[in-house]
Design a protein around this motif. Structure first.
Motif, PDB file in Angstrom:
ATOM      1  N   THR A 139      27.181 137.726 -29.250  1.00 10.83           N
ATOM      2  CA  THR A 139      26.515 136.810 -28.329  1.00 10.83           C
ATOM      3  C   THR A 139      25.634 137.531 -27.310  1.00 10.83           C
ATOM      4  OG1 THR A 139      28.523 136.818 -26.955  1.00 10.83           O
ATOM      5  CG2 THR A 139      28.251 135.004 -28.533  1.00 10.83           C
ATOM      6  N   ASP A 140      25.738 138.856 -27.250  1.00  7.56           N
ATOM      7  CA  ASP A 140      24.888 139.631 -26.350  1.00  7.56           C
ATOM      8  C   ASP A 140      23.487 139.829 -26.922  1.00  7.56           C
ATOM      9  OD1 ASP A 140      26.958 139.942 -24.519  1.00  7.56           O
ATOM     10  OD2 ASP A 140      27.692 141.765 -25.490  1.00  7.56           O
ATOM     11  N   PHE A 141      23.259 139.309 -28.134  1.00  6.50           N
ATOM     12  CA  PHE A 141      21.985 139.519 -28.818  1.00  6.50           C
ATOM     13  C   PHE A 141      21.328 138.190 -29.175  1.00  6.50           C
ATOM     14  CE2 PHE A 141      24.385 143.327 -29.231  1.00  6.50           C
ATOM     15  CZ  PHE A 141      23.451 144.355 -29.208  1.00  6.50           C
ATOM     16  N   ALA A 142      20.011 138.118 -28.896  1.00 10.55           N
ATOM     17  CA  ALA A 142      19.236 136.941 -29.272  1.00 10.55           C
ATOM     18  C   ALA A 142      18.865 136.985 -30.756  1.00 10.55           C
ATOM     19  CB  ALA A 142      17.965 136.859 -28.428  1.00 10.55           C
ATOM     20  N   ASN A 143      18.751 138.176 -31.290  1.00  9.79           N
ATOM     21  CA  ASN A 143      18.556 138.417 -32.720  1.00  9.79           C
ATOM     22  C   ASN A 143      19.169 139.768 -33.023  1.00  9.79           C
ATOM     23  OD1 ASN A 143      16.573 140.424 -32.060  1.00  9.79           O
ATOM     24  ND2 ASN A 143      15.003 138.831 -31.939  1.00  9.79           N
ATOM     25  N   ALA A 144      18.813 140.375 -34.119  1.00  8.21           N
ATOM     26  CA  ALA A 144      19.476 141.624 -34.507  1.00  8.21           C
ATOM     27  C   ALA A 144      19.251 142.766 -33.524  1.00  8.21           C
ATOM     28  CB  ALA A 144      19.005 142.044 -35.900  1.00  8.21           C
ATOM     29  N   ILE A 145      18.120 142.742 -32.804  1.00  9.30           N
ATOM     30  CA  ILE A 145      17.769 143.915 -31.996  1.00  9.30           C
ATOM     31  C   ILE A 145      17.342 143.600 -30.564  1.00  9.30           C
ATOM     32  CG2 ILE A 145      17.151 145.295 -34.017  1.00  9.30           C
ATOM     33  CD1 ILE A 145      14.203 144.686 -33.393  1.00  9.30           C
ATOM     34  N   GLU A 146      17.428 142.351 -30.136  1.00  4.25           N
ATOM     35  CA  GLU A 146      16.991 142.009 -28.781  1.00  4.25           C
ATOM     36  C   GLU A 146      18.143 141.410 -27.986  1.00  4.25           C
ATOM     37  OE1 GLU A 146      14.127 143.044 -28.198  1.00  4.25           O
ATOM     38  OE2 GLU A 146      13.058 143.000 -30.106  1.00  4.25           O
ATOM     39  N   PRO A 147      18.244 141.743 -26.697  1.00  2.00           N
ATOM     40  CA  PRO A 147      19.337 141.191 -25.887  1.00  2.00           C
ATOM     41  C   PRO A 147      19.145 139.717 -25.571  1.00  2.00           C
ATOM     42  CG  PRO A 147      17.915 142.568 -24.534  1.00  2.00           C
ATOM     43  CD  PRO A 147      17.443 142.721 -25.944  1.00  2.00           C
ATOM     44  N   SER A 148      20.224 138.976 -25.592  1.00  2.00           N
ATOM     45  CA  SER A 148      20.234 137.566 -25.223  1.00  2.00           C
ATOM     46  C   SER A 148      20.357 137.441 -23.705  1.00  2.00           C
ATOM     47  CB  SER A 148      21.421 136.872 -25.885  1.00  2.00           C
ATOM     48  OG  SER A 148      22.634 137.407 -25.373  1.00  2.00           O
ATOM     49  N   ALA A 149      20.415 136.198 -23.237  1.00  3.00           N
ATOM     50  CA  ALA A 149      20.658 135.983 -21.815  1.00  3.00           C
ATOM     51  C   ALA A 149      21.999 136.582 -21.401  1.00  3.00           C
ATOM     52  CB  ALA A 149      20.611 134.496 -21.492  1.00  3.00           C
ATOM     53  N   GLU A 150      23.009 136.427 -22.256  1.00  2.00           N
ATOM     54  CA  GLU A 150      24.330 137.005 -21.958  1.00  2.00           C
ATOM     55  C   GLU A 150      24.273 138.519 -21.912  1.00  2.00           C
ATOM     56  OE1 GLU A 150      23.679 134.750 -24.225  1.00  2.00           O
ATOM     57  OE2 GLU A 150      24.940 133.001 -23.844  1.00  2.00           O
ATOM     58  N   GLY A 151      23.607 139.110 -22.899  1.00  2.00           N
ATOM     59  CA  GLY A 151      23.466 140.563 -22.912  1.00  2.00           C
ATOM     60  C   GLY A 151      22.651 141.054 -21.737  1.00  2.00           C
ATOM     61  N   GLY A 152      21.601 140.315 -21.399  1.00  2.00           N
ATOM     62  CA  GLY A 152      20.776 140.698 -20.266  1.00  2.00           C
ATOM     63  C   GLY A 152      21.543 140.707 -18.960  1.00  2.00           C
ATOM     64  N   LYS A 153      22.459 139.757 -18.825  1.00  2.00           N
ATOM     65  CA  LYS A 153      23.286 139.718 -17.613  1.00  2.00           C
ATOM     66  C   LYS A 153      24.158 140.967 -17.520  1.00  2.00           C
ATOM     67  CE  LYS A 153      26.500 136.703 -15.114  1.00  2.00           C
ATOM     68  NZ  LYS A 153      27.236 135.411 -15.148  1.00  2.00           N
ATOM     69  N   LYS A 154      24.710 141.398 -18.658  1.00  4.17           N
ATOM     70  CA  LYS A 154      25.533 142.610 -18.674  1.00  4.17           C
ATOM     71  C   LYS A 154      24.690 143.851 -18.359  1.00  4.17           C
ATOM     72  CE  LYS A 154      29.075 141.190 -22.054  1.00  4.17           C
ATOM     73  NZ  LYS A 154      29.676 141.557 -23.353  1.00  4.17           N
ATOM     74  N   ILE A 155      23.493 143.900 -18.929  1.00  4.42           N
ATOM     75  CA  ILE A 155      22.611 145.039 -18.689  1.00  4.42           C
ATOM     76  C   ILE A 155      22.242 145.112 -17.213  1.00  4.42           C
ATOM     77  CG2 ILE A 155      20.320 145.985 -19.171  1.00  4.42           C
ATOM     78  CD1 ILE A 155      20.623 144.761 -22.025  1.00  4.42           C
ATOM     79  N   ALA A 156      21.909 143.968 -16.626  1.00  3.71           N
ATOM     80  CA  ALA A 156      21.571 143.937 -15.204  1.00  3.71           C
ATOM     81  C   ALA A 156      22.744 144.402 -14.347  1.00  3.71           C
ATOM     82  CB  ALA A 156      21.145 142.525 -14.810  1.00  3.71           C
ATOM     83  N   ALA A 157      23.954 143.984 -14.711  1.00  7.40           N
ATOM     84  CA  ALA A 157      25.134 144.397 -13.947  1.00  7.40           C
ATOM     85  C   ALA A 157      25.340 145.904 -14.013  1.00  7.40           C
ATOM     86  CB  ALA A 157      26.369 143.663 -14.470  1.00  7.40           C
ATOM     87  N   ALA A 158      25.065 146.489 -15.171  1.00  6.43           N
ATOM     88  CA  ALA A 158      25.202 147.937 -15.311  1.00  6.43           C
ATOM     89  C   ALA A 158      24.164 148.664 -14.454  1.00  6.43           C
ATOM     90  CB  ALA A 158      25.059 148.341 -16.774  1.00  6.43           C
ATOM     91  N   ILE A 159      22.957 148.105 -14.389  1.00  4.03           N
ATOM     92  CA  ILE A 159      21.932 148.692 -13.529  1.00  4.03           C
ATOM     93  C   ILE A 159      22.370 148.627 -12.072  1.00  4.03           C
ATOM     94  CG2 ILE A 159      19.567 148.440 -12.697  1.00  4.03           C
ATOM     95  CD1 ILE A 159      18.847 147.412 -15.529  1.00  4.03           C
TER      96      ILE A 159
END
Length: 212
Positions: free
Chosen positions: A173-193
């Protein structure tokens, strides 16, 4: 004093066109930034490592921190090797070794160009792709581990914090497709930043692993 973080690289950060129904990485990051911080996006969907050097030329004068995600599209550009005929396992490994050596060299030189800005900087690993076919996914993830070794070594040798997207984006669910982050994945990436920005000052010259 105000602080400004700039995101460099590829669609790991510039994922707006893949999350039409949700927030992209920049939107999540802007919401989570502490008071006194702002953010700018120079990362561009489709960029390869050489493009990061061009992005550096457009750094705002007020930039205080950098986060870089690069290498994924370079890996995609040589992925045809995974389907190439081979005489033996050794033959395939030698081809991968050639790719690894070129990737390592280009990654290190590009990272050095980024670090020449003399700003606090974090870099990202390449996350595990989410191809729907199980065998294709396993092959790609195994091959990416070879290139991620270059990124890990570059971070360690230069004392640069590493945001490990393989661990952070660990669900389909962290991916919008095979290689791009979804909204859920983007939230995790932002939190890591945010973890990179708000951590206690690290010892100089020591690499850190940021996994959440």
């Amino acid at each position: 004093m105000t602080n400004k973080i700039v995101l460099l690289g590829d669609s790991v950060f510039d994922n707006g066109s893949y999350v039409a129904a949700g927030a992209d990485v920049m939107a999540h990051l802007t919401r989570q930034l502490p008071v006194g911080w702002s953010a700018a996006l120079l990362a561009n969907d489709g960029s390869v490592m050489k493009d990061v050097r061009l992005q550096l030329e457009r750094l705002p004068a007020a930039t205080t921190h950098l986060v870089v995600s690069m290498g994924g599209n370079d890996a995609l550009g040589v992925s045809s090797v995974l389907d190439a005929p081979s005489r033996s396992v050794a033959d395939t490994l030698l081809r991968l070794a050639d790719i690894r050596e070129q990737f390592c060299s280009e990654y290190a030189s590009t990272l050095d160009a980024v670090l020449a800005a003399k700003l606090p900087t974090a870099i990202c690993s390449i996350y595990d792709v989410r191809y729907p076919e199980p065998d294709r996914r396993r092959i790609a993830v195994t091959a990416l581990a070879i290139l991620n070794d270059c990124i890990t070594r570059a971070a360690t040798e230069r004392g640069v914090p590493l945001i490990d997207l393989r661990v952070i984006c660990n669900e389909d669910t962290d991916f919008a497709n095979a290689i791009e982050p979804s909204a859920e994945g983007g939230k995790k990436i932002a939190a890591a930043i945010i973890s990179f920005l708000t951590r206690e000052k690290a010892s100089s010259g020591r690499a850190e692993l940021i996994a959440r």
